[in-house]
Design a protein around this motif. Sequence first.
Motif, PDB file in Angstrom:
ATOM      1  N   ILE A   1      -7.471  -0.213   9.830  1.00  0.00           N
ATOM      2  CA  ILE A   1      -8.206  -0.250   9.018  1.00  0.00           C
ATOM      3  C   ILE A   1      -8.053   1.008   8.182  1.00  0.00           C
ATOM      4  O   ILE A   1      -9.095   1.327   7.170  1.00  0.00           O
ATOM      5  CB  ILE A   1      -9.348  -0.104  10.594  1.00  0.00           C
ATOM      6  N   PHE A   2      -6.969   2.086   8.139  1.00  0.00           N
ATOM      7  CA  PHE A   2      -6.972   3.064   7.746  1.00  0.00           C
ATOM      8  C   PHE A   2      -6.496   2.812   6.290  1.00  0.00           C
ATOM      9  O   PHE A   2      -6.436   3.600   5.533  1.00  0.00           O
ATOM     10  CB  PHE A   2      -5.835   4.378   9.069  1.00  0.00           C
ATOM     11  N   THR A   3      -5.811   1.778   6.407  1.00  0.00           N
ATOM     12  CA  THR A   3      -4.787   1.837   5.142  1.00  0.00           C
ATOM     13  C   THR A   3      -5.929   0.869   3.685  1.00  0.00           C
ATOM     14  O   THR A   3      -5.212   0.964   2.960  1.00  0.00           O
ATOM     15  CB  THR A   3      -3.303   0.709   5.322  1.00  0.00           C
ATOM     16  N   THR A   4      -7.066   0.925   3.811  1.00  0.00           N
ATOM     17  CA  THR A   4      -7.965   0.143   3.077  1.00  0.00           C
ATOM     18  C   THR A   4      -8.759   1.328   2.536  1.00  0.00           C
ATOM     19  O   THR A   4      -9.558   1.245   1.124  1.00  0.00           O
ATOM     20  CB  THR A   4      -9.007  -0.654   4.291  1.00  0.00           C
ATOM     21  N   GLU A   5      -8.384   2.786   3.179  1.00  0.00           N
ATOM     22  CA  GLU A   5      -9.617   3.371   2.630  1.00  0.00           C
ATOM     23  C   GLU A   5      -8.294   4.545   1.494  1.00  0.00           C
ATOM     24  O   GLU A   5      -6.200   4.503   2.521  1.00  0.00           O
ATOM     25  CB  GLU A   5      -9.659   4.437   3.377  1.00  0.00           C
ATOM     26  N   GLU A   6      -7.707   4.724   0.415  1.00  0.00           N
ATOM     27  CA  GLU A   6      -6.958   5.800  -0.077  1.00  0.00           C
ATOM     28  C   GLU A   6      -7.112   7.390   0.237  1.00  0.00           C
ATOM     29  O   GLU A   6      -7.815   7.596   0.073  1.00  0.00           O
ATOM     30  CB  GLU A   6      -7.678   5.685  -2.021  1.00  0.00           C
ATOM     31  N   ASN A   7      -6.231   7.583   0.262  1.00  0.00           N
ATOM     32  CA  ASN A   7      -5.439   8.988   0.780  1.00  0.00           C
ATOM     33  C   ASN A   7      -6.763   9.291   2.097  1.00  0.00           C
ATOM     34  O   ASN A   7      -7.000  10.083   1.966  1.00  0.00           O
ATOM     35  CB  ASN A   7      -6.774   9.595  -0.161  1.00  0.00           C
ATOM     36  N   HIS A   8      -6.474   8.126   2.685  1.00  0.00           N
ATOM     37  CA  HIS A   8      -7.208   8.600   4.311  1.00  0.00           C
ATOM     38  C   HIS A   8      -6.750  10.193   5.643  1.00  0.00           C
ATOM     39  O   HIS A   8      -4.987   9.961   4.972  1.00  0.00           O
ATOM     40  CB  HIS A   8      -6.752   7.401   5.427  1.00  0.00           C
ATOM     41  N   PRO A   9      -7.392  10.809   5.642  1.00  0.00           N
ATOM     42  CA  PRO A   9      -6.506  11.855   6.308  1.00  0.00           C
ATOM     43  C   PRO A   9      -5.461  11.312   7.292  1.00  0.00           C
ATOM     44  O   PRO A   9      -4.760  12.407   7.139  1.00  0.00           O
ATOM     45  CB  PRO A   9      -7.817  12.408   6.813  1.00  0.00           C
ATOM     46  N   PHE A  10      -5.701  10.522   7.849  1.00  0.00           N
ATOM     47  CA  PHE A  10      -5.099  10.298   8.639  1.00  0.00           C
ATOM     48  C   PHE A  10      -3.171  10.143   8.340  1.00  0.00           C
ATOM     49  O   PHE A  10      -2.141  10.686   8.255  1.00  0.00           O
ATOM     50  CB  PHE A  10      -5.023   8.950   9.724  1.00  0.00           C
ATOM     51  N   GLY A  11      -3.517   9.364   6.959  1.00  0.00           N
ATOM     52  CA  GLY A  11      -1.620   9.055   6.492  1.00  0.00           C
ATOM     53  C   GLY A  11      -1.393  10.257   5.764  1.00  0.00           C
ATOM     54  O   GLY A  11       0.185  10.574   5.798  1.00  0.00           O
ATOM     55  N   ALA A  12      -2.006  11.753   5.291  1.00  0.00           N
ATOM     56  CA  ALA A  12      -1.912  12.317   4.886  1.00  0.00           C
ATOM     57  C   ALA A  12      -1.520  13.244   5.907  1.00  0.00           C
ATOM     58  O   ALA A  12      -0.327  14.292   5.543  1.00  0.00           O
ATOM     59  CB  ALA A  12      -3.061  13.152   4.463  1.00  0.00           C
TER      60      ALA A  12
ATOM     61  N   MET B   1       4.361   3.897   6.584  1.00  0.00           N
ATOM     62  CA  MET B   1       3.514   4.766   6.035  1.00  0.00           C
ATOM     63  C   MET B   1       3.902   4.076   4.194  1.00  0.00           C
ATOM     64  O   MET B   1       2.026   4.430   3.346  1.00  0.00           O
ATOM     65  CB  MET B   1       3.863   6.312   6.032  1.00  0.00           C
ATOM     66  N   VAL B   2       3.872   3.287   3.555  1.00  0.00           N
ATOM     67  CA  VAL B   2       3.897   2.515   2.275  1.00  0.00           C
ATOM     68  C   VAL B   2       2.128   2.003   2.623  1.00  0.00           C
ATOM     69  O   VAL B   2       2.121   1.647   1.341  1.00  0.00           O
ATOM     70  CB  VAL B   2       5.036   2.243   1.510  1.00  0.00           C
ATOM     71  N   GLN B   3       2.020   1.219   3.736  1.00  0.00           N
ATOM     72  CA  GLN B   3       0.353   0.468   3.787  1.00  0.00           C
ATOM     73  C   GLN B   3      -0.418   1.422   3.114  1.00  0.00           C
ATOM     74  O   GLN B   3      -1.454   1.123   3.107  1.00  0.00           O
ATOM     75  CB  GLN B   3       0.308   0.579   5.348  1.00  0.00           C
ATOM     76  N   PHE B   4      -0.628   2.707   3.093  1.00  0.00           N
ATOM     77  CA  PHE B   4      -0.966   3.339   2.812  1.00  0.00           C
ATOM     78  C   PHE B   4      -1.792   4.103   0.758  1.00  0.00           C
ATOM     79  O   PHE B   4      -0.567   5.015   0.739  1.00  0.00           O
ATOM     80  CB  PHE B   4      -1.074   5.161   3.499  1.00  0.00           C
ATOM     81  N   PRO B   5      -2.088   3.668   0.829  1.00  0.00           N
ATOM     82  CA  PRO B   5      -2.760   3.796  -1.458  1.00  0.00           C
ATOM     83  C   PRO B   5      -2.320   5.198  -1.592  1.00  0.00           C
ATOM     84  O   PRO B   5      -3.230   5.913  -0.451  1.00  0.00           O
ATOM     85  CB  PRO B   5      -3.056   2.427  -1.537  1.00  0.00           C
ATOM     86  N   GLY B   6      -2.082   5.152  -2.663  1.00  0.00           N
ATOM     87  CA  GLY B   6      -2.708   6.168  -3.106  1.00  0.00           C
ATOM     88  C   GLY B   6      -1.962   7.987  -3.388  1.00  0.00           C
ATOM     89  O   GLY B   6      -0.380   7.493  -3.587  1.00  0.00           O
ATOM     90  N   ASP B   7      -1.877   9.096  -3.182  1.00  0.00           N
ATOM     91  CA  ASP B   7      -1.184   9.810  -3.035  1.00  0.00           C
ATOM     92  C   ASP B   7      -0.149  10.283  -2.097  1.00  0.00           C
ATOM     93  O   ASP B   7       0.874  10.129  -2.181  1.00  0.00           O
ATOM     94  CB  ASP B   7      -2.027  10.947  -3.318  1.00  0.00           C
ATOM     95  N   VAL B   8      -0.673   9.265  -0.782  1.00  0.00           N
ATOM     96  CA  VAL B   8      -0.074   9.072  -0.068  1.00  0.00           C
ATOM     97  C   VAL B   8       1.740   8.465   0.020  1.00  0.00           C
ATOM     98  O   VAL B   8       2.926   8.814   0.397  1.00  0.00           O
ATOM     99  CB  VAL B   8      -0.402   8.260   2.089  1.00  0.00           C
ATOM    100  N   ARG B   9       1.177   6.929  -0.717  1.00  0.00           N
ATOM    101  CA  ARG B   9       2.513   6.334  -0.920  1.00  0.00           C
ATOM    102  C   ARG B   9       3.099   6.756  -1.509  1.00  0.00           C
ATOM    103  O   ARG B   9       4.354   6.712  -1.605  1.00  0.00           O
ATOM    104  CB  ARG B   9       1.576   4.519  -1.765  1.00  0.00           C
ATOM    105  N   ARG B  10       2.793   7.458  -2.269  1.00  0.00           N
ATOM    106  CA  ARG B  10       3.797   8.109  -3.970  1.00  0.00           C
ATOM    107  C   ARG B  10       4.398   9.457  -3.501  1.00  0.00           C
ATOM    108  O   ARG B  10       5.373   9.488  -3.593  1.00  0.00           O
ATOM    109  CB  ARG B  10       2.851   8.788  -5.046  1.00  0.00           C
ATOM    110  N   LYS B  11       3.784   9.686  -2.591  1.00  0.00           N
ATOM    111  CA  LYS B  11       4.862  11.160  -1.670  1.00  0.00           C
ATOM    112  C   LYS B  11       5.663  10.305  -0.819  1.00  0.00           C
ATOM    113  O   LYS B  11       7.525  11.071  -0.341  1.00  0.00           O
ATOM    114  CB  LYS B  11       4.122  12.306  -1.253  1.00  0.00           C
ATOM    115  N   VAL B  12       5.682   9.036  -0.110  1.00  0.00           N
ATOM    116  CA  VAL B  12       6.163   8.586   0.658  1.00  0.00           C
ATOM    117  C   VAL B  12       7.569   8.165   0.305  1.00  0.00           C
ATOM    118  O   VAL B  12       8.439   7.754   0.993  1.00  0.00           O
ATOM    119  CB  VAL B  12       5.553   7.564   1.459  1.00  0.00           C
TER     120      VAL B  12
END
Length: 1161
Positions: A1028-1039, A1068-1079
Amino acid sequence: MALSEEPAAGAPEDPAEDRAEDAAEDAALARGAALESFGESAETRELLGRLRTVVGDRAAREGALERFRVIMDKYQEQPHLLDPHLEWMLNLLLELVQDKTSPADLVHLAFKFLYIITKVRGYKTFLRLFPHEVADVQRVLDMFMHQNLKDHETWETRYVLLLWLSVTCLIPFDFSRLDGDLLTRPGQARVSTMDRILQVAQSYLVVSDKARDAAAVLVSRFVTRPDVKQKKMAGFLDWSLCTLANSSFQTIEGVIAMDGTLQALAQIFKHGKREDCLPYAATVLKCLDGCRLPDSNQTLLRKLGVKLAQRLGLTFLKPRLAKWRYQRGCRSLAASLQPCAQSPRELGTQAESPDSDGEDDVPEEVESVIGAHPPPCSTWAGRRAAAGRAEGQGHGRALVCGQGRRQDGGQASQGAGGRRGRVGAGLFQFSGDGRGLAWRVSGASGTGQTRPVAPFPALGRALVLAAVFDRNVSCRRAASAAFQENVGRQGIFPHGIDILTAADYFAVGNRSNCFLDISMFIAGFPEYTQPMIDHLVTMKISHWDRVIRELSAKALQNLAQRAPEYTSQHVFPQLLEMTRSPDLHTRHGAVLACAQVARSLCRLADQQGRPVANFLDEEAVQGLKQIHQQLCDRQLYRGLGGELMRQAVCILIENLSVSKMPFRGDAVIGGWQWLIHDTLRNLHLVSSRSRQQMKEAAVSALAALCSAYLTPEPGAADPPAQGELVEQYLAELQSPEEMTRCGFALALGALPAPLLWGRLRQVLAGLGAVTHISPEDVGFAESRRDALKAIARICQTVSVRAEGSPDEALCRENISQVYGVMLGCLSDYTTDSRGDVGAWVREAAMTSLRDLTLLLAQEQPELIEARICEQVMCRVAQQASEKIDRFRAHAAHVFLALLHSDGPAVPHVPHRQELERLFPRSAVASVNWSAPSQAFPRVTQLLGLPAYRYHVLLGLVVSVGGLTESTVRYSTQGLFEYMKGIQKDRPALEDFSGTLLQIFQDNLLNDRVSVPLMKTLDQMLANGCFDIFTTEENHPFGARLLALCREELRKSKDVQKLRAGVAVFCAMVQFPGDVRRKVLLQLLLLLCHPFPVIRKATASQVYEMLLTYDVVGADILDEVMAVLSDTAWDAELPVVRGQRNHLCDLLGVPRPQLVPKPSAR
């Protein structure tokens, strides 16, 4: 590789094949007795067929021999599977032996193979297949001419040849017929075949190898032949007796000679006919008595001596036919069908004829055999044959009373052989006139067959003593069975049925039950009371086994209640005399017995309202007082024996103090205090196996001593003595020795309340300081555990007063301090070479918290604050969700005890109603909390309660990320079941994820939690718990998770932690946006990690990640996968760095730049 596919011996060794062979052997062992046939038949045939080719190569020869040994050893449990194949194996090997062109090494190798077969299948079965024609006698004798008795490499050859010769001795022809064609060499005397065989047998009876056993078999078959016994038996027996007389068991040569000779004599008197052996039996028995074998320290010699004595005793017995058992029929069928013309009276007269009345006198030699007392034997057969035993009656000596009775009740065809098989084991030890009674009893069957005789109760007492007090369970059960047999058939043992009810076959299986419970019941019958006490004093108190001595002392404590006058007047003076014995075992057992008997007599005097002097006179009291000083003067508290004596005297001090012996103000009190203090101060010098028992004995003695003699009156104490004692103990808590801290911490906990008044705050502070972990004593887990135990015991000792003084009772001022110490110890996760030693501290802390909380709930519930109660319940719930089964179960029991207390309810328990619904008293009573399959499904339900979530989840992640397969499986299942329930509840999932990240934040760089936590996160992300968190870009949990992982892995050199971090990054590459790039950047950095194993693991995980998740475009996917799979990531860093930079360009990630190291100035 299967066992039948092994390469030829001598082939080059292959480690993979060796591992496969080991695995196959392990599998064969695991199958146990599950084989169905000889599966290596083809391989064995091929192995035996190429012995000629491998005999010249030492390595190949040893390999073939070892391979054959491995094959045969598989069938140790099921040797009968070899029977269909024995003949062809024997023929192949004997073909090599009988071939005159075979070299000596090949012959010896063939005999080694024959020995291995003999060892597995047994020579009695295998020898039947050996050729035993008349011509084989001379052939085998000629082979002995080439044997060297001192060649230790070829003893298997001589062993098999002797067995083969023993088979040829069974030919039904007179050996003198074989001497007609005997060629005599010039200058040599003519030697007959009989003499040659006898010379061979005698020469091998005194060798040091296993051929000695085969020579004994040869002698028994040769000398008992009809033609040989007339000419050679007397001479051989004379040679044997001379050998025994001239040999000494003090030398190795003498032991070897006596061993072979005794084996030969035992075999002869086993296989020979009674009428042939009887003329020599008395002489052999006299010589055997002169050898003084019971004094030998060689167990095998004692066993052989008992075996020979048993068979001599059977030789003296006359065979009898039990005509009462059945009536012979007539040869004529018509006569048998005619009505019997005899009257019942005539039948009765016939039954009482002299031939069947069984009233023959027992030979005197049998009396001497039965009266012998050889020491115990090491095997079952030896015990069964033993004629006496120092610690009681042996197994076989008990069986005679039951089995021997059937000797004459069998078929008439048994004769003397039947007696040998039935009663051969039974030489029982009796006292006085009862010794010969066993043989008379053994011939009877019913009550009417045996008339009561005076010594008969001695047999019953002997059987009872063996059934109750023998160390060996087989002996106890044999004696019980024999007692039951006699009671059932004879019915004249006193109180037989009642005793059998308590001491049946199964009841005597538990040794403690026999000594402490069954003995007490049987001692209720006067006929057995005094013999049981005498047996314990004379035989068991000085037993070599420490456990037997301790049980005997406790048994004497019980039995003294049955016969107090006899114990005080006769037994106690004897025990006091034994305390001065130079023998350690006797001295130790006597001190223990004095302690227990004195306490028993004092308790009895108190119950009857009589003065103690009625049972313990002034001389006995003075004897008890002097025990310590006598041992101290003789310096018997030193050395290994000193450990036993210190513990025994501590037990003596405890029992005398509890008995309130009149020693108040006596100098002996100071001596006892010195002993206790010296023992506690030097616990680190005590052997580890005795340390715990000695510590407990000293602390118990101190508690009893202080209560009895150091408190002048209830409610008051001597201030100087109190101050000196407490100050001394507190000073010892700072000792650099851990065991010293343990001993004096427990000593403080054992002090009575009057000695703690006025100094309670100081004592609690001192014990609390011991529980703190400092760099110099981080490994002192045992001292922290014992300090917690002492604090808990002090809380139980002193009173609880809410408004009381903190120096005298538990009150508002010090209760928080006590709870703080206990709760702090729940965070002790110290590990060393012994493992998680902090678990001992946590277990003691949970127990202390339970006892203290329940005490306060019962006496002063207002002292339990809501904050404290919540911490206690949550911290215990955390322990109930961790990975160690035993401590998890203990935590669950503590948690439920606080929830469902038997007394007043514990106040302020968080979510009490929900807990009672989740853990109803009736349902959780049968739960096995140490089983992960039952514990984790229930514990994970606490995640739904906000107050418990943090601590339960903290313990749960350690279990999910652990190593034990069952713990990981069921804890993961429980966690995922809970996650499935909140998958669509966003607020609940947010709370859960926040708690999880908080745990990570609180335990950064704590490898005990962070590594399993990252493993848990990997599983949860891979199973879609946070989709449910991976559908949002840059969710705080992933960051937040990415930031915590980067912080945890920074500058880490722990391979396991780095591997776990790589797995989390890939998930964690499931999290889109900046989180994925940093991962992706972190993963590409790890591709150039200094450790090659991390680079390879990262590349492999990234490859799997790209296959699982759609994170790169299809146009570059193939090229990225090719770079990951084709690059040797364990190569040099410059080579790897170029491929890594190429991946950065493909994935659109900035190339990492090397940071120059600051130059040294």
